[in-house]
Design a protein around this motif. Structure first.
Motif, PDB file in Angstrom:
ATOM      1  N   ASP A   2       0.863  -1.181   0.000  1.00 44.56           N
ATOM      2  CA  ASP A   2       0.000   0.000   0.000  1.00 44.56           C
ATOM      3  C   ASP A   2       0.900   1.231   0.000  1.00 44.56           C
TER       4      ASP A   2
ATOM      5  N   GLN B  76       2.504   4.959  -0.383  1.00 41.38           N
ATOM      6  CA  GLN B  76       2.027   6.335  -0.278  1.00 41.38           C
ATOM      7  C   GLN B  76       2.180   6.974  -1.647  1.00 41.38           C
TER       8      GLN B  76
ATOM      9  N   PHE C 141       0.887  14.799   4.508  1.00 39.44           N
ATOM     10  CA  PHE C 141      -0.126  14.319   5.439  1.00 39.44           C
ATOM     11  C   PHE C 141      -0.228  15.243   6.643  1.00 39.44           C
TER      12      PHE C 141
ATOM     13  N   ASP D 178       5.705  11.387   1.860  1.00 37.54           N
ATOM     14  CA  ASP D 178       4.383  11.965   1.647  1.00 37.54           C
ATOM     15  C   ASP D 178       4.288  12.862   0.419  1.00 37.54           C
TER      16      ASP D 178
ATOM     17  N   GLY E  38      -4.410   1.618  -3.524  1.00 36.34           N
ATOM     18  CA  GLY E  38      -4.421   3.029  -3.906  1.00 36.34           C
ATOM     19  C   GLY E  38      -4.161   3.247  -5.374  1.00 36.34           C
TER      20      GLY E  38
ATOM     21  N   GLU F 103     -11.677   1.590  -1.094  1.00 40.52           N
ATOM     22  CA  GLU F 103     -10.326   1.736  -1.616  1.00 40.52           C
ATOM     23  C   GLU F 103     -10.108   0.641  -2.656  1.00 40.52           C
TER      24      GLU F 103
ATOM     25  N   LYS G 247      -4.439   3.233  16.027  1.00 40.11           N
ATOM     26  CA  LYS G 247      -3.679   3.020  14.800  1.00 40.11           C
ATOM     27  C   LYS G 247      -2.210   3.354  15.035  1.00 40.11           C
TER      28      LYS G 247
ATOM     29  N   HIS H 145      -0.110   3.768  12.290  1.00 43.86           N
ATOM     30  CA  HIS H 145       0.368   4.398  11.042  1.00 43.86           C
ATOM     31  C   HIS H 145      -0.810   5.156  10.448  1.00 43.86           C
TER      32      HIS H 145
ATOM     33  N   TYR I 204      -1.825   5.593   7.491  1.00 41.83           N
ATOM     34  CA  TYR I 204      -2.471   4.900   6.379  1.00 41.83           C
ATOM     35  C   TYR I 204      -2.557   3.401   6.641  1.00 41.83           C
ATOM     36  N   GLN I 205      -2.597   3.011   7.887  1.00 44.42           N
ATOM     37  CA  GLN I 205      -2.579   1.595   8.261  1.00 44.42           C
ATOM     38  C   GLN I 205      -3.725   0.826   7.614  1.00 44.42           C
ATOM     39  N   LYS I 206      -3.419  -0.385   7.187  1.00 44.24           N
ATOM     40  CA  LYS I 206      -4.418  -1.285   6.617  1.00 44.24           C
ATOM     41  C   LYS I 206      -4.669  -2.447   7.574  1.00 44.24           C
TER      42      LYS I 206
END
Length: 226
Positions: free
Chosen positions: A30, A32, A38, A66, A85, A118, A151, A153, A155-157
């Motif tokens: 994933d 960036q 950010f 970023d 993304g 997403e 969380k 991060h 953009y954590q998944k």
């Protein structure tokens, strides 16, 4: 480039584009994709009844990657690929492949400032698939629910999403998994739970340390259960 070996996981701290790995891994990542710095809003400006809600997610700082626009070209020669993304850089990807969709609402109402879904591009051909897993602000299903902690991060998944991603490209059972933008290590945990070796790289030191800690904890728990 710093290298840490933690059981079947090999983690690198540095720019993944400098790694020279054999193109035999299943790549799941994933990245960036850039387009702006950010800015964290995790603990800001709650009013009324919401002011009493404690936000356990961190106030994340911008990271080194970023501001960059992601170029997938260096990774397209891996045999099996999942890139989340990808709708933001689909003009740089081969057409005619399968796409993955993550439904983040699971029947809940949309959030005005957040996406309902997403998307991931895969290198394999075949039907596109959808995965439903609640991820609506602090309303998160599974092990990332706030009762288990915040969380790690921005953009954590979910680990469950990355595990599903590995399954969707039908990697051979013994194929190792590579994540060149591993963040806090969710892909690594998913790979280890599937019995696969993992190679990950992260340019941001704080997130690299988080990934090392998470993977160490995952392997420790596995040993305790075993």
């Amino acid at each position: 480039m710093r290298k840490e070996i933690i059981g079947p996981a090999t983690l690198y701290h540095g720019d993944s584009r400098e790694l020279r790995l054999p193109r035999v891994y299943t790549l799941v990542s994933d990245p960036q994709y850039g387009g702006g710095r950010f800015v964290s809003t995790h603990n800001s400006g709650r009013k009324g009844a919401g002011a009493a809600m404690t936000r356990t997610d961190g106030d994340f700082k911008p990271t080194e990657a970023d501001g960059e626009h992601f170029d997938p070209q260096p990774w397209l020669d891996f045999p099996r690929i999942v890139l989340w993304g990808a709708n933001h850089y689909c003009d740089k990807l081969p057409a005619g492949r399968s796409w993955l969709t993550w439904d983040k609402l699971d029947g809940k109402t949309p959030v005005p400032v957040a996406s309902d879904t997403e998307y991931a591009w895969t290198s394999v051909k075949g039907p596109s698939r959808t995965f439903t897993h609640l991820w609506r602000g602090i309303m998160r299903a599974g092990e990332e629910n706030v009762v288990h902690g915040g969380k790690l991060h921005p953009y954590q998944k979910p680990v469950a999403l990355m595990a599903w991603s590995i399954e969707c490209v039908k990697a051979p059972p013994n194929d190792p998994v590579f994540d060149p933008y591993m963040g806090s290590g969710s892909t690594g945990i998913a790979a280890l739970r599937a019995g696969r070796n993992f190679v990950g790289c992260e340019i941001e030191r704080t997130h690299f340390e988080t990934a090392c800690e998470r993977i160490e904890n995952e392997l420790r728990q596995h040993r305790l259960i075993a």
